[in-house]
Design a protein around this motif. Sequence first.
Motif, PDB file in Angstrom:
ATOM      1  N   ILE A 213       0.858  -1.177   0.000  1.00  8.32           N
ATOM      2  CA  ILE A 213       0.000   0.000   0.000  1.00  8.32           C
ATOM      3  C   ILE A 213       0.901   1.235   0.000  1.00  8.32           C
ATOM      4  N   PRO A 214       0.386   2.394  -0.422  1.00  8.30           N
ATOM      5  CA  PRO A 214       1.222   3.599  -0.479  1.00  8.30           C
ATOM      6  C   PRO A 214       1.824   3.957   0.873  1.00  8.30           C
ATOM      7  N   SER A 215       3.100   4.293   0.854  1.00 13.48           N
ATOM      8  CA  SER A 215       3.795   4.650   2.081  1.00 13.48           C
ATOM      9  C   SER A 215       3.499   6.094   2.460  1.00 13.48           C
ATOM     10  N   PRO A 216       3.283   6.385   3.746  1.00 11.01           N
ATOM     11  CA  PRO A 216       3.013   7.769   4.157  1.00 11.01           C
ATOM     12  C   PRO A 216       4.303   8.593   4.157  1.00 11.01           C
ATOM     13  N   ASP A 217       4.145   9.899   4.328  1.00  8.38           N
ATOM     14  CA  ASP A 217       5.310  10.790   4.388  1.00  8.38           C
ATOM     15  C   ASP A 217       6.110  10.593   5.664  1.00  8.38           C
ATOM     16  N   TYR A 218       5.471  10.034   6.691  1.00  9.94           N
ATOM     17  CA  TYR A 218       6.137   9.811   7.972  1.00  9.94           C
ATOM     18  C   TYR A 218       6.163   8.315   8.271  1.00  9.94           C
ATOM     19  N   THR A 219       7.175   7.885   8.995  1.00  3.04           N
ATOM     20  CA  THR A 219       7.283   6.496   9.417  1.00  3.04           C
ATOM     21  C   THR A 219       7.374   6.432  10.933  1.00  3.04           C
ATOM     22  N   PRO A 220       6.994   5.303  11.540  1.00  2.00           N
ATOM     23  CA  PRO A 220       7.047   5.197  13.000  1.00  2.00           C
ATOM     24  C   PRO A 220       8.452   5.428  13.541  1.00  2.00           C
ATOM     25  N   SER A 221       8.496   6.034  14.704  1.00  2.00           N
ATOM     26  CA  SER A 221       9.783   6.295  15.354  1.00  2.00           C
ATOM     27  C   SER A 221       9.777   5.771  16.775  1.00  2.00           C
ATOM     28  N   GLU A 222       9.183   4.588  16.971  1.00  2.00           N
ATOM     29  CA  GLU A 222       9.135   3.970  18.294  1.00  2.00           C
ATOM     30  C   GLU A 222      10.507   3.370  18.610  1.00  2.00           C
ATOM     31  N   THR A 223      11.370   4.148  19.168  1.00  3.45           N
ATOM     32  CA  THR A 223      12.721   3.647  19.433  1.00  3.45           C
ATOM     33  C   THR A 223      13.075   3.791  20.900  1.00  3.45           C
ATOM     34  N   ILE A 240      -8.243   1.259  14.512  1.00  2.00           N
ATOM     35  CA  ILE A 240      -7.178   2.196  14.147  1.00  2.00           C
ATOM     36  C   ILE A 240      -5.908   1.870  14.923  1.00  2.00           C
ATOM     37  N   CYS A 241      -4.767   1.888  14.209  1.00  2.24           N
ATOM     38  CA  CYS A 241      -3.460   1.669  14.827  1.00  2.24           C
ATOM     39  C   CYS A 241      -2.723   2.998  14.939  1.00  2.24           C
ATOM     40  N   TYR A 242      -1.896   3.112  15.984  1.00  4.23           N
ATOM     41  CA  TYR A 242      -1.201   4.372  16.247  1.00  4.23           C
ATOM     42  C   TYR A 242       0.289   4.116  16.493  1.00  4.23           C
ATOM     43  N   TRP A 243       1.119   5.085  16.034  1.00  6.21           N
ATOM     44  CA  TRP A 243       2.551   5.065  16.320  1.00  6.21           C
ATOM     45  C   TRP A 243       3.026   6.493  16.556  1.00  6.21           C
ATOM     46  N   LYS A 244       4.106   6.619  17.279  1.00  2.00           N
ATOM     47  CA  LYS A 244       4.786   7.903  17.354  1.00  2.00           C
ATOM     48  C   LYS A 244       5.539   8.128  16.052  1.00  2.00           C
ATOM     49  N   THR A 245       5.620   9.388  15.640  1.00  2.00           N
ATOM     50  CA  THR A 245       6.457   9.748  14.511  1.00  2.00           C
ATOM     51  C   THR A 245       6.968  11.168  14.748  1.00  2.00           C
ATOM     52  N   LYS A 246       7.722  11.695  13.802  1.00  2.00           N
ATOM     53  CA  LYS A 246       8.290  13.036  13.985  1.00  2.00           C
ATOM     54  C   LYS A 246       8.610  13.636  12.631  1.00  2.00           C
TER      55      LYS A 246
END
Length: 410
Positions: A213-223, A240-246
């Motif tokens: 599927i199309p990739s968003p402009d942001y990616t998860p940053s769960e580090t 709905i799924c959630y992740w931190k990003t920046k």
Amino acid sequence: MQRPRFELPEALVMEILSKLPVKSLTRFNCVCKYWCSSFQTPHFISEHHHYNLKNNHLNLLLRRYDGNTLQPYFSQLSNKKGKKKEVKQNIHLPFFKNTTPYVYGACHGLLCLHDPLEDKAAIWNPSTREFKILPPSSIQRPPYFSPFEETYLTLDDVYFNDAAIGFDSKTDDYKIIRFVVLTFVNSEEVYSHPHFLYQVELYSLRSNSWKEIPSPDYTPSETILGNTEPTLGNNYVDGICYWKTKTDAYLDFRRLILSFDMGNEKFSILPIPEFVESFLEYHVDLLVFNGSLGAIIYPSERIDMSFDLWVTSEGVWTKQFNIKSISGVVRPLGFGKNGDLFLIDKNDEVLLFDASTQELKKLEINTYLDHFRFSISLHAYFESLVRINGIQEVEKYVIRQSTRTESNEY
């Protein structure tokens, strides 16, 4: 005189049975064919799951790593309070032998397990002990043409950066989303500068296949020290799924929340709550708390740790509670029943902060073999009868029954 036979209506019998644990229902499969087939109907499975949700029958798994044998395993913890209970059992999943799978979930009692270094993933129902190995991805990863170097680069590495499991109510389908990091290099150069590309893959349990599927402009940053899994185990709420990003823009570093709707398969960006202070001084971990998206905030470095829990409802964030000055704690593991917070200290001991009494308890869970502190994670789920068309675990994979030295009070 023979007493008249009294029989309960079948509907009432099914309602009573829907309130029993999965272990009991598994035993009752052999009572009669009608019961066995009834336990697999969507209505019974739904009634059983909603009863566990309503009564907060939470189950807890502690993912651990034996530092001596290099073997990952899961410890199933007792979920009863007020009486000292042993760790129920320790389970090793053979598909992930000698690797440490990251755990993503839970959705309707199902957990997603994934090896970030290989295309190895599975869905696991710890209640029914059913285990489904997912097929490898068939998505193409062609060479990348670098305009800067004016040549095609070779695929050097594939890394599965993050994942989530969720349910699409429109199609009655369980789905897994994962972010893939592709590393390309110039094979003709000794010290080639790597170039990174991102893909997003979506698995459907109904079709048992992956698609891109199309990739968003942001990616998860769960580090957290290089660990890219959600540190508190669960990031799925109501489809709905959630992740931190920046943002990575120059002079515009901001924390954001990336969301994905399992139904329409679309990404969205949400602002991080304004109550979060300096991103350099505080950790922000997303988690599910009492069925809602929450954020637990704690300082990056401090001798006495404090924790703030915020929960959102319809876009409004509300502070639930604050825990002040807990000495020696390294990080949170997650929440259990009634807001009780599990923590891990600098000695790798698992602690429990009792929200009702404001007391900190050492659970005395044996962690002397867990030499890798950040491999320990807690995963909460509700019992479920959901079938995943997988294989059944066998008892030989229960690698080590609990002993009296491995006990807890939860």
